[in-house]
Design a protein around this motif. Structure first.
Motif, PDB file in Angstrom:
ATOM      1  N   SER A  12      34.629  79.517   3.469  1.00  0.00           N
ATOM      2  CA  SER A  12      34.764  78.408   2.425  1.00  0.00           C
ATOM      3  C   SER A  12      34.199  77.004   2.781  1.00  0.00           C
ATOM      4  O   SER A  12      34.578  76.813   4.062  1.00  0.00           O
ATOM      5  N   TYR A  14      35.501  74.522   1.208  1.00  0.00           N
ATOM      6  CA  TYR A  14      36.338  73.723   0.677  1.00  0.00           C
ATOM      7  C   TYR A  14      37.056  72.801   1.901  1.00  0.00           C
ATOM      8  O   TYR A  14      37.642  73.233   2.802  1.00  0.00           O
ATOM      9  N   TRP A  15      36.728  71.421   1.769  1.00  0.00           N
ATOM     10  CA  TRP A  15      37.163  70.604   2.739  1.00  0.00           C
ATOM     11  C   TRP A  15      36.596  70.984   4.005  1.00  0.00           C
ATOM     12  O   TRP A  15      37.457  70.976   5.193  1.00  0.00           O
ATOM     13  N   ARG A  46      41.931  77.003   1.629  1.00  0.00           N
ATOM     14  CA  ARG A  46      40.296  77.309   1.779  1.00  0.00           C
ATOM     15  C   ARG A  46      40.050  78.792   1.393  1.00  0.00           C
ATOM     16  O   ARG A  46      39.258  79.055   0.689  1.00  0.00           O
ATOM     17  N   HIS A  49      39.446  78.961  -2.489  1.00  0.00           N
ATOM     18  CA  HIS A  49      38.189  78.428  -2.978  1.00  0.00           C
ATOM     19  C   HIS A  49      36.981  78.947  -1.941  1.00  0.00           C
ATOM     20  O   HIS A  49      36.192  78.191  -1.487  1.00  0.00           O
ATOM     21  N   ASN A 193      32.565  64.970   0.812  1.00  0.00           N
ATOM     22  CA  ASN A 193      34.268  64.903   0.560  1.00  0.00           C
ATOM     23  C   ASN A 193      34.457  63.418   1.081  1.00  0.00           C
ATOM     24  O   ASN A 193      33.931  62.811   1.775  1.00  0.00           O
ATOM     25  N   ASN A 223      35.336  66.578  -2.746  1.00  0.00           N
ATOM     26  CA  ASN A 223      36.570  66.696  -2.732  1.00  0.00           C
ATOM     27  C   ASN A 223      37.410  65.302  -2.520  1.00  0.00           C
ATOM     28  O   ASN A 223      36.831  64.338  -1.744  1.00  0.00           O
ATOM     29  N   HIS A 239      34.765  69.322  -6.521  1.00  0.00           N
ATOM     30  CA  HIS A 239      34.100  70.237  -5.587  1.00  0.00           C
ATOM     31  C   HIS A 239      33.012  70.928  -6.106  1.00  0.00           C
ATOM     32  O   HIS A 239      33.154  71.583  -7.051  1.00  0.00           O
ATOM     33  N   GLY A 241      30.700  73.945  -5.067  1.00  0.00           N
ATOM     34  CA  GLY A 241      30.704  75.068  -4.268  1.00  0.00           C
ATOM     35  C   GLY A 241      29.064  75.374  -3.667  1.00  0.00           C
ATOM     36  O   GLY A 241      28.424  74.939  -4.320  1.00  0.00           O
TER      37      GLY A 241
END
Length: 362
Positions: A12, A14-15, A46, A49, A193, A223, A239, A241
């Motif tokens: 992931s 995500y962050w 995470r 996502h 981010n 994010n 976000h 991806g």
């Protein structure tokens, strides 16, 4: 050789901006015969996502963010020839670093892989009891995601036996030109981010040019920007991806890279976004930092901005034809000199040399 790699997340982004770096380096090492297990905690949403499912070239272990699961995955370090603790896991960072030193075999190569070296070094300067500072005498090597000579000198001054930068690069199978996507159409796009040590530079290099050019369209992804005050011509898409990164980079006339404070100060720290954008043949505008010419040639393969006024001037004069020429030149450069396959050759050489030194001592 078997690698046990304890990091933030492979699955992931995500962050977790290091995801594509881990994927690129480790998949290229796997193609060279390394047997890799990547351990990541189920934390910060995470796993909700994920950009990818576990790839075939790695054994992926997702563990609960609790002490019982931590002990279980650390025990597996004893099975590896090379044990890696990456920084910024986000949970149990201190325990993971201490744990690999405790559980790794005596003959195993023990590494700290720092994807935020400038920030880590700043922390160590202000904390004599910092976990990394305490661990350095017991580690065989520090690998970093960038930083060049300043980071090498500082890490070795703190007691690292050796420090080797392994820079971001391009995985051409993942990041490459694609047809434009209308949802990302704009004059300048920025993807990152929202972080405290980047925000002021984003205001200077992105939001100020947007305010100065109200007739141009700007796009921000990543994010944390949803409650940030922005000019009316800036659109926030949240976000993005990794599966959408190519379209995000290919569609705008230009894309922007803005380094975090510490990386800009030290230099020699091209972000993953630099190579992802170049791999998509995007016209990249980057804030100025020392060492950029080692990766892309200013004015021919990248546009460099000293401040927001420079960004605005680049945009005001940038034609579609010049943007395409810069993007194509950048793509050719990174394919020739900056792929993860080439980085893996370097990592392989470094690891084998460390293994040979350890066997000599034994």
């Amino acid at each position: 050789m078997k690698i046990a790699f304890y990091g933030s997340s492979l699955l992931s982004s995500y962050w977790n901006g290091a995801a594509t770096y881990y994927r690129g380096i480790l998949s290229a090492l796997a193609s060279r015969g390394y047997d890799i297990t990547f351990y990541e905690p189920d934390a910060f949403d995470r796993q909700k996502h994920r950009d990818i499912e576990p790839p075939s070239w790695v054994r992926s272990v997702v563990y609960d963010a609790d002490e019982t699961s931590l002990r279980r995955v650390l025990a597996e370090a004893a099975d590896a020839d090379i044990v890696v603790k990456a920084n910024g896991v986000g949970v149990f960072d201190k325990e993971l670093l201490e744990g690999i030193l405790t559980h790794a075999r005596a003959d195993a190569i023990k590494l700290y892989w720092d994807v935020d070296a400038a920030a880590t070094l700043d922390e160590m300067r202000h904390d004599a009891d910092h976990p990394v500072r305490r661990a350095l005498p017991h580690l065989d090597m520090v690998l970093t995601y960038g930083g060049g000579p300043p980071v090498i000198e500082d890490y070795e001054a703190f007691g690292a036996a050796r420090c080797v930068p392994i820079y971001n690069a391009l995985d051409p199978a993942t990041h490459h030109p694609v047809p434009p996507e209308p949802a990302f159409a704009c004059d300048l796009a920025f993807l990152a981010n929202r972080l405290p040590d980047r925000e002021a530079r984003v205001e200077e290099f992105f939001l100020a040019p947007a305010a100065a050019l109200p007739d141009r369209r700007f796009l921000i992804g990543g994010n944390g920007w949803h409650d940030k005050g922005m000019p009316a011509n800036v659109r926030d898409v949240g976000h993005v991806g990794t599966g959408q990164h190519n379209a995000f980079n290919c569609t705008p006339r230009a894309v922007l890279n803005v380094a975090r404070d510490s990386m800009a100060r030290i230099g020699y720290s091209p972000a993953t976004r630099v190579f992802e954008a170049a791999g998509a043949a995007a016209c990249l505008i980057t804030d100025a930092w020392e060492g950029i010419e080692l990766f892309l040639k200013p004015d021919e393969e990248v546009l460099v901005a000293r401040d927001g006024k420079d960004v605005a001037e680049h945009l005001a004069t940038l034609t579609e034809e010049r943007a395409q020429a810069i993007g194509q030149a950048a793509l050719a450069r990174v394919l020739n000199e900056h792929t993860y396959e080439l980085r893996a050759v370097e990592v392989d050489r470094v690891l084998r040399a460390a293994r040979a030194r350890a066997q000599e001592v034994a």
